[in-house]
Enzyme design. Sequence first.
Site, PDB file in Angstrom:
ATOM      1  N   ILE A  15       0.813  -1.223   0.000  1.00  0.00           N
ATOM      2  CA  ILE A  15       0.000   0.000   0.000  1.00  0.00           C
ATOM      3  C   ILE A  15       0.846   1.272   0.000  1.00  0.00           C
ATOM      4  CG2 ILE A  15      -2.104  -0.957   0.986  1.00  0.00           C
ATOM      5  CD1 ILE A  15      -1.199  -0.157   3.740  1.00  0.00           C
ATOM      6  N   GLY A  16       2.170   1.142   0.067  1.00  0.00           N
ATOM      7  CA  GLY A  16       2.992   2.350   0.020  1.00  0.00           C
ATOM      8  C   GLY A  16       4.451   2.075   0.291  1.00  0.00           C
ATOM      9  N   ALA A  19      10.457   6.423   3.189  1.00  0.00           N
ATOM     10  CA  ALA A  19      11.895   6.632   3.000  1.00  0.00           C
ATOM     11  C   ALA A  19      12.699   5.434   3.497  1.00  0.00           C
ATOM     12  CB  ALA A  19      12.325   7.895   3.729  1.00  0.00           C
ATOM     13  N   GLY A  21      11.233   2.093   4.199  1.00  0.00           N
ATOM     14  CA  GLY A  21      10.645   0.762   4.102  1.00  0.00           C
ATOM     15  C   GLY A  21       9.341   0.729   3.331  1.00  0.00           C
ATOM     16  N   VAL A  23       5.309  -0.652   2.934  1.00  0.00           N
ATOM     17  CA  VAL A  23       4.162  -0.895   3.805  1.00  0.00           C
ATOM     18  C   VAL A  23       3.167  -1.785   3.074  1.00  0.00           C
ATOM     19  CG1 VAL A  23       2.351   0.144   5.218  1.00  0.00           C
ATOM     20  CG2 VAL A  23       4.489   1.390   4.839  1.00  0.00           C
ATOM     21  N   LYS A  38       4.809  -2.697   8.160  1.00  0.00           N
ATOM     22  CA  LYS A  38       5.907  -1.899   7.612  1.00  0.00           C
ATOM     23  C   LYS A  38       7.190  -2.729   7.650  1.00  0.00           C
ATOM     24  CE  LYS A  38       8.163   2.567   7.739  1.00  0.00           C
ATOM     25  NZ  LYS A  38       8.185   3.921   8.296  1.00  0.00           N
ATOM     26  N   ASP A 138       8.323  14.542   8.591  1.00  0.00           N
ATOM     27  CA  ASP A 138       7.848  14.163   7.255  1.00  0.00           C
ATOM     28  C   ASP A 138       6.327  14.270   7.180  1.00  0.00           C
ATOM     29  OD1 ASP A 138       8.218  13.351   4.623  1.00  0.00           O
ATOM     30  OD2 ASP A 138       8.004  11.230   5.105  1.00  0.00           O
TER      31      ASP A 138
END
Length: 301
Positions: A15-16, A19, A21, A23, A38, A138
């Site tokens: 799903i993403g 910076a 790792g 997910v 993650k 972030d």
Amino acid sequence: MAKEESPVYESLDMIGTGAYGMVYKARNRKNNTFVALKKVRVPLSDDGIPMNTLREIALLKQLDTYEHPNIVRLLDICHGQRQEKELVMYLVFEHVDQDLASFIQKSTILTNDKIRNISREILSGVDFLHSHRIVHRDLKPQNILVTENCHIKLADFGLAKTYDFEMRLTSVVVTLWYRSPEVLLGQSYATPVDIWSIGCIMAELFMLKPLFCGTTEGDQLSKIFQILGKPREDEWPESNVPIKYNSFEIKNKLEIRNLIPNLCENSYDLIMKMLAFNPYKRISATEALNHDYFSEEPLDI
């Protein structure tokens, strides 16, 4: 793509990527609930897991004991494969279906009440982090989760770190559009970097598109100065600045009120206090939560 498997968690979909790792959406085999997995690759030293990684994990565990409603829950930490120089670890978080970026993209208009509630909950989560001497570093719509009931949870603490005033951000940290001027200029930073990001996000909630869309550090500063005005020369950092004050010639200045005509007086005042060029003059998260914007009468019927 091979599935990420463990005895307890079955990976379903990526799903993403952050910076530090990837997910995955995963299923807990024991109770059949969804989680966010993650995957982090940790380089091993001669002594095993580096001390800074252990501190980061301890920090995540410590934060979770407070069960703050606007911080994503850390449910579990699992070890994956260990190789000679690397260990795979999985941080297991509660799963939330959408982030603020997709929420904004799907919205045709956000009511004043909704913007106020979302802004308050983002600030509440950030105020909690700052009270524990943690800078998120972030903050962006992709790292802010929105639950089915429209509550906010801050996520992706891969870059969170107990701060001191001499830390400097590396180029991988913070998406360009939400970077504060001190970050763009390579200066030391602290909690005000998060406040700048929230100011950008709050403006985006009104506009339904990002406020400053630069392509490089210099272009990003130009976009900021075009809307907020160029700071005075005596406000410019004196040393170690890669971009010179005189490199900017601002033409066709834009007014933030014209860009965001639906701003009320209090929301305008709060956003401008978040977007102060000088980080020492920027409003804090605690002060922002006590701003008149959050105590005024709802404007929506």
